[in-house]
Design an enzyme around this catalytic site. Structure first.
Site, PDB file in Angstrom:
ATOM      1  CB  CYS A   1      -0.940   0.091   1.196  1.00 21.84           C
ATOM      2  SG  CYS A   1      -2.075  -1.278   1.308  1.00 21.84           S
TER       3      CYS A   1
ATOM      4  NE  ARG B   1       4.713   1.697  -0.242  1.00 18.62           N
ATOM      5  CZ  ARG B   1       5.803   1.434   0.451  1.00 18.62           C
ATOM      6  NH1 ARG B   1       6.974   1.661  -0.084  1.00 18.62           N
ATOM      7  NH2 ARG B   1       5.733   0.951   1.662  1.00 18.62           N
TER       8      ARG B   1
ATOM      9  CD1 TRP C   1      -0.442  -6.202  -3.098  1.00 17.52           C
ATOM     10  CD2 TRP C   1      -0.663  -6.801  -0.961  1.00 17.52           C
ATOM     11  NE1 TRP C   1      -0.120  -7.526  -3.002  1.00 17.52           N
ATOM     12  CE2 TRP C   1      -0.243  -7.932  -1.702  1.00 17.52           C
ATOM     13  CE3 TRP C   1      -0.878  -6.954   0.408  1.00 17.52           C
ATOM     14  CZ2 TRP C   1      -0.024  -9.171  -1.130  1.00 17.52           C
ATOM     15  CZ3 TRP C   1      -0.666  -8.191   0.985  1.00 17.52           C
ATOM     16  CH2 TRP C   1      -0.234  -9.286   0.224  1.00 17.52           C
TER      17      TRP C   1
ATOM     18  CG  ASN D   1       1.921   0.787   4.155  1.00 17.73           C
ATOM     19  OD1 ASN D   1       1.642  -0.393   3.972  1.00 17.73           O
ATOM     20  ND2 ASN D   1       3.161   1.253   4.080  1.00 17.73           N
ATOM     21  N   GLY D   2      -0.430  -0.989   6.328  1.00 19.47           N
ATOM     22  CA  GLY D   2      -0.056  -1.878   7.432  1.00 19.47           C
ATOM     23  C   GLY D   2      -1.274  -2.623   7.929  1.00 19.47           C
TER      24      GLY D   2
ATOM     25  CD  GLU E   1      16.093 -13.313  -8.690  1.00 18.07           C
ATOM     26  OE1 GLU E   1      15.426 -13.654  -7.702  1.00 18.07           O
ATOM     27  OE2 GLU E   1      15.817 -12.315  -9.374  1.00 18.07           O
TER      28      GLU E   1
ATOM     29  CE  LYS F   1      12.891 -11.082 -10.753  1.00 20.13           C
ATOM     30  NZ  LYS F   1      13.489 -10.759  -9.500  1.00 20.13           N
TER      31      LYS F   1
ATOM     32  CD  GLU G   1       9.000 -11.092  -9.269  1.00 22.84           C
ATOM     33  OE1 GLU G   1       8.393 -10.660  -8.294  1.00 22.84           O
ATOM     34  OE2 GLU G   1      10.233 -10.944  -9.418  1.00 22.84           O
TER      35      GLU G   1
ATOM     36  CG  HIS H   1      18.536 -37.182  -5.816  1.00 20.40           C
ATOM     37  ND1 HIS H   1      18.974 -38.447  -5.487  1.00 20.40           N
ATOM     38  CD2 HIS H   1      19.642 -36.478  -6.151  1.00 20.40           C
ATOM     39  CE1 HIS H   1      20.293 -38.503  -5.591  1.00 20.40           C
ATOM     40  NE2 HIS H   1      20.718 -37.313  -6.004  1.00 20.40           N
TER      41      HIS H   1
ATOM     42  CE  LYS I   1      10.986  -2.854  -6.232  1.00 22.02           C
ATOM     43  NZ  LYS I   1      11.694  -3.942  -6.922  1.00 22.02           N
TER      44      LYS I   1
HETATM   45  C1  AGP Z   1      11.660  -9.670  -6.384  1.00 22.81           C
HETATM   46  O1  AGP Z   1      11.526  -9.746  -7.746  1.00 22.81           O
HETATM   47  C2  AGP Z   1      10.509  -9.753  -5.577  1.00 22.81           C
HETATM   48  N1  AGP Z   1       9.373  -9.171  -6.076  1.00 22.81           N
HETATM   49  C3  AGP Z   1      10.642  -9.965  -4.095  1.00 22.81           C
HETATM   50  O2  AGP Z   1      10.988 -11.297  -3.939  1.00 22.81           O
HETATM   51  C4  AGP Z   1      11.616  -9.086  -3.272  1.00 22.81           C
HETATM   52  O3  AGP Z   1      12.928  -9.371  -3.629  1.00 22.81           O
HETATM   53  C5  AGP Z   1      11.394  -9.346  -1.769  1.00 22.81           C
HETATM   54  O4  AGP Z   1      10.086  -8.997  -1.439  1.00 22.81           O
HETATM   55  C6  AGP Z   1      12.378  -8.622  -0.897  1.00 22.81           C
HETATM   56  O5  AGP Z   1      12.247  -7.240  -1.007  1.00 22.81           O
HETATM   57  P1  AGP Z   1      13.360  -6.263  -0.449  1.00 22.81           P
HETATM   58  O6  AGP Z   1      14.610  -6.538  -1.216  1.00 22.81           O
HETATM   59  O7  AGP Z   1      12.804  -4.896  -0.698  1.00 22.81           O
HETATM   60  O8  AGP Z   1      13.541  -6.580   1.004  1.00 22.81           O
END
Ligand code: AGP
Length: 591
Positions: free
Chosen positions: A2, A28, A73, A99-100, A469, A473, A476, A492, A586
């Site tokens: 948010c 956000r 959000w 926000n929270g 990672e 990518k 998401e 395995h 984000k």
């Molecule tokens: C990355 O592509 C993500 N959307 C997510 O995993 C992100 O890296 C994670 O939420 C951590 O965020 P930060 O680096 O702001 O702590």
């Protein structure tokens, strides 16, 4: 999670600034948005489901000087207009954005209902205006009433509140970020992140946890929520510019931020030798170093486990921040917690820091956002200097995190100068890679596999966390089911998933792990996989070869570049918005 925004001052464009500010906070949360403003002694508002991107603030009002806004959000309650912020009391004299999460909202709601309050949303936030209304009956002072309400809330939150009876904006935080933008002589902004007001000012003041502020646009006062004690604040100039936070001519922020890596990796090398040496020394002397982060940042930590091992022969422990609280048995005052975060606001990371501090351990941070909660709570911070990262998918922050971690590993091995040299060479390799022909080739590859529903990525050594990672990518932004594995683990179990034509990415480097990962690639190929090799050298096993330079210990940094580009084009070609993927935000400021 948010984005919240507030403005009070002598400009008559408060709603225009609110809408523009929310557009830059949309990363956000983008389920719904809302703005409330004061006009003719009343609070007017507009709330809608969906993104704010196409909205013009002037269509709301052209003559108001006090406005708050929110981009959501969803946590409590579905995506509906009723649940969108701002929330009001019944007579609509008080408006709140949050926000929270108010963890005790149910109890407060029951208490208020017993007093006759009627609620129209399913949110936790709606208790705030009702509770403030109750306290206004006891004190005629608006800021005081907000303070009394804040004393009742539990959980991590940031709020901005306005009312019809004053031209004062009140904000408070415990956990969620709130930054003040100071525009001398013309007003004050409050926002979850600085890009919301960067077009107007780069002078900021930070509200700390457990603090609140009140401003009428001319003066501002900060105080402790619990004691009421005044808290003087410094004004700080931030270096990020409004232009850096824009996407310019690029179609999406994600592509712009991928391209930014032509320079951002070199900027991350910009660390003082003395400070890096001091950190290396602290790691050397620590009784247990724990690297902790979430999502992509956690994968950077996992890669660094190999950096520390291969480059410096040093063991470190890596854990996702959300799991770290169970490690507390191992923490001693001599332990070291090393946290990594782009935003510097991730709730699970902040909680890990609290746990470590309660055990007397020191906390080092690697962050992108200066002045963020993690930066300010850490005993020591290294900035990655990636510049603002707006796309939900982290790209340049990831390579910046890898670079700084690799630098620390080199310092630990007494080879800081070589580490800096390696990273500068890597930066120029990335600059060469990201040329139009290279990008087009990956776009063509994306076209070939865009209709697949499953993808697998394998790697060994630092390419293993990189496989994890890569999966994040692709998942998401494209919503393709992608999974990363250690190449040696395939046989395995996971190899049962491979079918004829299943795209499998093999991440490789020119190091001692190459024969093993190629042998894993052969195992995939034998089951009919479409093998995409990301490697410095071509190999007959690869159905498609994506050339990457040979970067030695920095191989993970160059190998991730084509994967980021591939993920971007997979999203675009599948008709998805890579900047704002579904269900995500984000900055994850809730647990
Ligand atoms: C990355 O592509 C993500 N959307 C997510 O995993 C992100 O890296 C994670 O939420 C951590 O965020 P930060 O680096 O702001 O702590």
């Amino acid at each position: 999670m948010c984005g919240i925004f507030g403005y009070v001052g002598n400009s008559k464009d408060a709603t225009i600034m609110a809408v523009d500010g929310l557009k830059s906070l949309e990363y956000r949360g983008y389920d719904s948005w809302g703005v409330a403003w004061k006009e003719g002694g009343a609070l007017l508002y507009k709330k809608e489901i969906g993104k704010i991107s196409g909205v013009d603030g002037a269509s709301l009002s052209t003559g108001c000087s006090l406005a708050i806004g929110h981009t959501r959000w969803a946590t409590h309650g579905g995506v509906t207009v009723e649940n969108a912020h701002p929330h009001f009391n019944e007579s609509k004299t008080i408006a709140v954005v949050q926000n929270g999460i108010f963890e005790n909202y149910q109890e407060l709601r029951d208490e208020l209902k017993a007093k006759g309050h009627v609620f129209v949303s399913e949110t936790d936030t709606e208790v705030a205006p009702h509770l403030i209304e109750e306290y206004l009956k006891q004190t005629n002072d608006f800021a005081q009433a907000v303070r009394m309400a804040c004393k009742r809330f539990t959980g991590r939150y940031g709020i901005v509140v306005i009312n019809t009876e004053s031209n004062v904006m009140v904000a408070a935080r415990t956990g969620s970020p709130l930054i003040v933008g100071v525009q001398k002589a013309s007003g004050y902004f409050v926002a979850s992140d600085t890009p919301a007001f960067l077009h107007h000012t780069r002078t900021v003041q930070y509200l700390d946890d457990g603090e609140m502020l009140m401003t009428d646009g001319t003066t501002i006062l900060f105080c402790d929520i619990f004691t009421g004690e005044e808290k003087p604040k410094r004004e700080i100039e931030i270096t990020w510019t409004a232009e850096q936070a824009e996407k310019g001519d690029y179609a999406h922020y994600m592509l712009k931020e991928i391209m930014d890596q032509k320079e951002s990796v070199a900027r991350s090398v910009n660390q003082s030798d003395e400070e890096i040496h001091a950190i290396a020394e602290a790691i050397k002397n620590a009784k247990g170093t724990f690297l902790v982060a979430c999502g992509t940042a956690h994968k950077a930590c996992a890669a660094s486990e190999y950096f520390f091992s291969v480059v410096a022969g040093h063991h470190v422990n890596v854990a996702p921040a959300s799991e770290f609280t169970v490690y507390h048995h191992f923490l001693k005052p001599e332990s070291l917690l090393f946290v990594v975060s782009q935003s510097g606001e991730t709730a699970d990371v902040l909680e890990a820091m609290t746990v470590a501090k309660s055990k007397g351990a020191k906390v080092l941070a690697i962050v992108n956002v200066k002045g963020s909660s993690i930066d300010r709570a850490a005993d020591y911070t290294l900035l990655i200097h990636a510049g603002p990262e707006r796309a939900v998918a982290s790209t340049k922050a990831f390579t910046g995190q890898l670079a700084v971690l690799l630098l620390v590993a080199h310092a630990l091995a007494g080879k800081l100068h070589q580490g800096k040299q390696l990273l500068l060479e890597t930066s120029s390799m990335i600059n060469d890679m990201l040329n139009p022909r290279y990008v087009e080739r990956i776009e063509a590859l994306a076209k070939k596999i865009k209709d697949e529903e499953d993808m697998y990525i394998i790697g060994k050594s630092w390419n293993y966390p990189l496989a994890l990672e890569s999966a994040i990518k692709i998942q998401e932004v494209s919503y393709i089911h992608a999974e990363g594995f250690a190449g040696g683990e395939l046989k395995h179990g996971p190899i049962a998933l491979i079918d004829k034509g299943t795209p499998c990415v093999v991440l490789a480097g020119n190091d001692e792990t190459l024969p093993d990962i190629l042998s894993n690639a052969i195992q995939l190929k034998a089951r009919g996989a479409f093998v995409i090799g990301v490697a410095p050298n071509e190999n007959e096993i690869f159905d498609e070869w994506v050339r990457v330079p040979d970067a030695g210990p920095a191989q993970a940094i160059v190998n991730v570049i084509p994967i980021q580009v591939l993920a971007y084009f997979l999203a675009v070609q599948r008709g998805k918005d890579p900047d704002m993927p579904r269900n995500l935000a984000k900055s994850v400021t809730v647990k």
